[in-house]
Design a protein around this motif. Structure first.
Motif, mmCIF file in Angstrom:
data_model
loop_
_atom_site.group_PDB
_atom_site.id
_atom_site.type_symbol
_atom_site.label_atom_id
_atom_site.label_comp_id
_atom_site.label_asym_id
_atom_site.label_seq_id
_atom_site.Cartn_x
_atom_site.Cartn_y
_atom_site.Cartn_z
ATOM 1 N N PRO A 127 19.403 40.002 37.215
ATOM 2 C CA PRO A 127 20.809 40.243 36.938
ATOM 3 C C PRO A 127 21.753 39.336 37.718
ATOM 4 O O PRO A 127 22.928 39.294 37.431
ATOM 5 C CB PRO A 127 21.003 41.708 37.319
ATOM 6 C CG PRO A 127 19.926 42.000 38.282
ATOM 7 C CD PRO A 127 18.773 41.121 37.870
ATOM 8 N N ALA A 146 24.434 37.081 36.010
ATOM 9 C CA ALA A 146 25.706 37.585 35.486
ATOM 10 C C ALA A 146 26.840 37.123 36.389
ATOM 11 O O ALA A 146 26.687 36.997 37.595
ATOM 12 C CB ALA A 146 25.663 39.105 35.393
ATOM 13 N N ALA A 147 28.009 36.926 35.779
ATOM 14 C CA ALA A 147 29.129 36.344 36.513
ATOM 15 C C ALA A 147 29.761 37.286 37.533
ATOM 16 O O ALA A 147 30.042 36.887 38.648
ATOM 17 C CB ALA A 147 30.194 35.863 35.531
ATOM 18 N N THR A 148 30.011 38.538 37.178
ATOM 19 C CA THR A 148 30.695 39.454 38.086
ATOM 20 C C THR A 148 29.734 40.528 38.585
ATOM 21 O O THR A 148 28.670 40.753 37.997
ATOM 22 C CB THR A 148 31.877 40.141 37.383
ATOM 23 O OG1 THR A 148 31.354 41.026 36.378
ATOM 24 C CG2 THR A 148 32.830 39.130 36.762
ATOM 25 N N ASP A 149 30.148 41.220 39.632
ATOM 26 C CA ASP A 149 29.329 42.334 40.131
ATOM 27 C C ASP A 149 29.172 43.411 39.061
ATOM 28 O O ASP A 149 28.093 43.976 38.900
ATOM 29 C CB ASP A 149 29.952 42.925 41.398
ATOM 30 C CG ASP A 149 29.807 41.990 42.585
ATOM 31 O OD1 ASP A 149 28.659 41.621 42.906
ATOM 32 O OD2 ASP A 149 30.830 41.635 43.175
ATOM 33 N N GLN A 150 30.232 43.688 38.313
ATOM 34 C CA GLN A 150 30.150 44.692 37.253
ATOM 35 C C GLN A 150 29.127 44.284 36.194
ATOM 36 O O GLN A 150 28.335 45.113 35.738
ATOM 37 C CB GLN A 150 31.531 44.912 36.595
ATOM 38 C CG GLN A 150 32.525 45.613 37.470
ATOM 39 C CD GLN A 150 33.282 44.674 38.423
ATOM 40 O OE1 GLN A 150 32.997 43.481 38.534
ATOM 41 N NE2 GLN A 150 34.251 45.234 39.121
ATOM 42 N N GLU A 151 29.124 43.011 35.825
ATOM 43 C CA GLU A 151 28.137 42.519 34.854
ATOM 44 C C GLU A 151 26.724 42.596 35.422
ATOM 45 O O GLU A 151 25.773 42.903 34.692
ATOM 46 C CB GLU A 151 28.476 41.092 34.437
ATOM 47 C CG GLU A 151 29.723 40.991 33.596
ATOM 48 C CD GLU A 151 30.201 39.563 33.403
ATOM 49 O OE1 GLU A 151 30.888 39.339 32.402
ATOM 50 O OE2 GLU A 151 29.886 38.682 34.235
ATOM 51 N N GLN A 152 26.582 42.330 36.701
ATOM 52 C CA GLN A 152 25.259 42.418 37.328
ATOM 53 C C GLN A 152 24.743 43.854 37.301
ATOM 54 O O GLN A 152 23.565 44.098 37.007
ATOM 55 C CB GLN A 152 25.313 41.894 38.759
ATOM 56 C CG GLN A 152 25.534 40.400 38.835
ATOM 57 C CD GLN A 152 25.723 39.927 40.252
ATOM 58 O OE1 GLN A 152 25.074 40.418 41.178
ATOM 59 N NE2 GLN A 152 26.608 38.955 40.440
ATOM 60 N N ARG A 171 25.596 46.193 35.165
ATOM 61 C CA ARG A 171 25.262 46.477 33.761
ATOM 62 C C ARG A 171 23.906 45.870 33.384
ATOM 63 O O ARG A 171 23.115 46.480 32.681
ATOM 64 C CB ARG A 171 26.354 45.957 32.833
ATOM 65 C CG ARG A 171 27.629 46.772 32.898
ATOM 66 C CD ARG A 171 28.752 46.138 32.048
ATOM 67 N NE ARG A 171 29.994 46.853 32.212
ATOM 68 C CZ ARG A 171 30.345 47.942 31.537
ATOM 69 N NH1 ARG A 171 29.517 48.439 30.624
ATOM 70 N NH2 ARG A 171 31.496 48.523 31.766
ATOM 71 N N ALA A 172 23.638 44.659 33.875
ATOM 72 C CA ALA A 172 22.359 44.006 33.594
ATOM 73 C C ALA A 172 21.198 44.776 34.218
ATOM 74 O O ALA A 172 20.129 44.887 33.623
ATOM 75 C CB ALA A 172 22.384 42.564 34.103
ATOM 76 N N ASP A 185 20.588 47.721 32.009
ATOM 77 C CA ASP A 185 19.904 47.271 30.793
ATOM 78 C C ASP A 185 18.418 47.012 31.066
ATOM 79 O O ASP A 185 17.557 47.391 30.287
ATOM 80 C CB ASP A 185 20.551 45.999 30.247
ATOM 81 C CG ASP A 185 21.859 46.253 29.536
ATOM 82 O OD1 ASP A 185 22.078 47.384 29.049
ATOM 83 O OD2 ASP A 185 22.677 45.310 29.460
ATOM 84 N N SER A 198 32.237 52.993 32.664
ATOM 85 C CA SER A 198 32.894 52.247 33.737
ATOM 86 C C SER A 198 31.904 51.832 34.819
ATOM 87 O O SER A 198 30.892 52.493 35.038
ATOM 88 C CB SER A 198 33.996 53.104 34.361
ATOM 89 O OG SER A 198 33.426 54.242 34.973
#
Length: 132
Positions: A21, A24-30, A32-33, A36, A84
């Protein structure tokens, strides 16, 4: 613990098959990854892959592995929806994601807590917000 483990393991099936993960660009995206990846490995019945997304403290809990297998057999394939994601710290060291977990016989909304271990986000605790 088994119900918690079931919900968290189902969250893992989110869609990323590899434990990477960090791309991913942001901590939030990480975060989420990570979710997933957890859900994907849960649905593939891949305990070893699943554990790469979980913090050391959770992996060390008594009964973690047998509880995971038991939950997986009961749940069948699962689906998650991440709501969120909020991160805290400077630099960020903790996060909380709201996740809706759907299995064949139950649906739950969970608050999943994350910690940073090294450079990676790891799921570490969960709290049921709603069970249907």
């Amino acid at each position: 613990m088994v119900r918690w483990l079931a919900a968290l393991t189902a969250l893992a099936a989110l869609a990323v098959a590899s434990p990477g993960p960090a791309a991913a660009a942001t901590d939030q995206e990480q975060v989420r990854a990570v979710l997933d990846g957890m859900n994907d490995s849960y649905n593939r019945f891949d305990f070893d892959a699943f554990t790469t997304y979980v913090c050391a403290a959770m992996r060390a809990e008594d009964g973690f592995e047998p509880g995971w297998y038991s939950s997986r057999r009961i749940d069948g394939p699962t689906h998650i929806t991440v709501g969120s994601v909020s991160v805290a710290g400077d630099p960020p060291t903790s996060a909380i994601a709201t996740v809706r977990f759907e299995a064949a016989h139950h649906t739950e909304t969970l608050a999943v807590e994350f910690v940073r271990e090294g450079a990676q986000w790891k799921a570490c605790r969960y709290h049921a917000v709603e069970t249907i």
